[in-house]
Design a protein around this motif. Sequence first.
Motif, mmCIF file in Angstrom:
data_model
loop_
_atom_site.group_PDB
_atom_site.id
_atom_site.type_symbol
_atom_site.label_atom_id
_atom_site.label_comp_id
_atom_site.label_asym_id
_atom_site.label_seq_id
_atom_site.Cartn_x
_atom_site.Cartn_y
_atom_site.Cartn_z
ATOM 1 N N GLY A 29 0.831 -1.197 0.000
ATOM 2 C CA GLY A 29 0.000 0.000 0.000
ATOM 3 C C GLY A 29 0.859 1.238 0.000
ATOM 4 N N ASP A 30 0.230 2.383 -0.047
ATOM 5 C CA ASP A 30 0.969 3.631 -0.134
ATOM 6 C C ASP A 30 1.369 4.116 1.260
ATOM 7 N N LEU A 31 2.231 3.344 1.917
ATOM 8 C CA LEU A 31 2.673 3.707 3.254
ATOM 9 C C LEU A 31 4.000 4.433 3.238
ATOM 10 N N VAL A 32 4.848 4.037 2.302
ATOM 11 C CA VAL A 32 6.211 4.559 2.302
ATOM 12 C C VAL A 32 6.221 6.055 2.051
ATOM 13 N N THR A 33 5.240 6.538 1.325
ATOM 14 C CA THR A 33 5.258 7.947 0.919
ATOM 15 C C THR A 33 5.031 8.890 2.086
ATOM 16 N N TYR A 34 4.168 8.503 3.023
ATOM 17 C CA TYR A 34 3.671 9.495 3.980
ATOM 18 C C TYR A 34 4.077 9.318 5.432
ATOM 19 N N TYR A 35 4.423 8.130 5.835
ATOM 20 C CA TYR A 35 4.490 7.863 7.260
ATOM 21 C C TYR A 35 5.883 7.555 7.779
ATOM 22 N N CYS A 36 5.963 7.504 9.079
ATOM 23 C CA CYS A 36 7.182 7.070 9.738
ATOM 24 C C CYS A 36 7.400 5.592 9.441
ATOM 25 N N MET A 37 8.601 5.256 9.047
ATOM 26 C CA MET A 37 8.947 3.858 8.848
ATOM 27 C C MET A 37 10.192 3.537 9.668
ATOM 28 N N ALA A 38 10.251 2.321 10.145
ATOM 29 C CA ALA A 38 11.345 1.961 11.043
ATOM 30 C C ALA A 38 11.752 0.512 10.863
ATOM 31 N N ALA A 41 16.513 1.733 13.644
ATOM 32 C CA ALA A 41 16.578 2.979 12.906
ATOM 33 C C ALA A 41 15.168 3.357 12.488
ATOM 34 N N SER A 42 14.942 4.654 12.332
ATOM 35 C CA SER A 42 13.648 5.109 11.862
ATOM 36 C C SER A 42 13.835 6.343 10.995
ATOM 37 N N ASP A 43 12.849 6.561 10.150
ATOM 38 C CA ASP A 43 12.881 7.686 9.217
ATOM 39 C C ASP A 43 11.489 8.276 9.144
ATOM 40 N N ASP A 44 11.385 9.596 9.393
ATOM 41 C CA ASP A 44 10.060 10.201 9.462
ATOM 42 C C ASP A 44 9.609 10.824 8.156
ATOM 43 N N ASN A 45 10.351 10.639 7.114
ATOM 44 C CA ASN A 45 10.043 11.147 5.777
ATOM 45 C C ASN A 45 10.213 12.656 5.671
ATOM 46 N N LEU A 78 5.526 11.347 12.830
ATOM 47 C CA LEU A 78 6.546 11.309 13.877
ATOM 48 C C LEU A 78 6.860 9.872 14.240
ATOM 49 N N CYS A 79 8.121 9.594 14.407
ATOM 50 C CA CYS A 79 8.527 8.247 14.774
ATOM 51 C C CYS A 79 8.589 8.088 16.295
ATOM 52 N N ALA A 80 8.672 6.852 16.720
ATOM 53 C CA ALA A 80 8.742 6.547 18.146
ATOM 54 C C ALA A 80 9.558 5.281 18.344
ATOM 55 N N SER A 81 10.051 5.092 19.554
ATOM 56 C CA SER A 81 10.831 3.891 19.834
ATOM 57 C C SER A 81 9.966 2.750 20.349
ATOM 58 N N ASP A 82 8.747 3.051 20.781
ATOM 59 C CA ASP A 82 7.849 2.043 21.328
ATOM 60 C C ASP A 82 7.207 1.248 20.208
ATOM 61 N N PRO A 83 7.495 -0.038 20.116
ATOM 62 C CA PRO A 83 6.946 -0.827 19.012
ATOM 63 C C PRO A 83 5.426 -0.924 19.025
#
Length: 123
Positions: free
Chosen positions: A26-35, A49-53, A102-107
């Motif tokens: 789905g179109d998740l990579v474009t808009y959201y925090c990925m980790a 590691a995480s990236d907030d786009n 926004l990214c977070a460390s809590d899974p």
Amino acid sequence: QVQLVESGGGAVQAGGSLRLSCTSSGDLVTYYCMAWFRQAPGTERERVASDDNYGRALYRESVEGRFTISRDSARQTLYLQMNDLKPEDTAMYYCAVRKNTLCASDPTLYSYWGQGTQVTVSS
């Protein structure tokens, strides 16, 4: 149903490199925090590691300078380039998406997870 599929894991010797990929259906990579998270047997899942786009990448201290997270929105793919691997990097690696910029460390704050790809580093 959005799916995340990881690939690229394997067994390497210490000092080696691997590149993990995570492709979204789905179109998740474009808009959201990925980790990327990892979990070794008997331990808690931890953010690697995480990236907030917005160009803000965060890394676990133990991988800083060795791992690089990146994304390709056109391919809906998240990457983790891992260099100078160490035995303590051995774990199952998971990609995850948080439906927030926004990214977070809590899974528990991440909504989508891949099935995981195993990374084993021998000394």
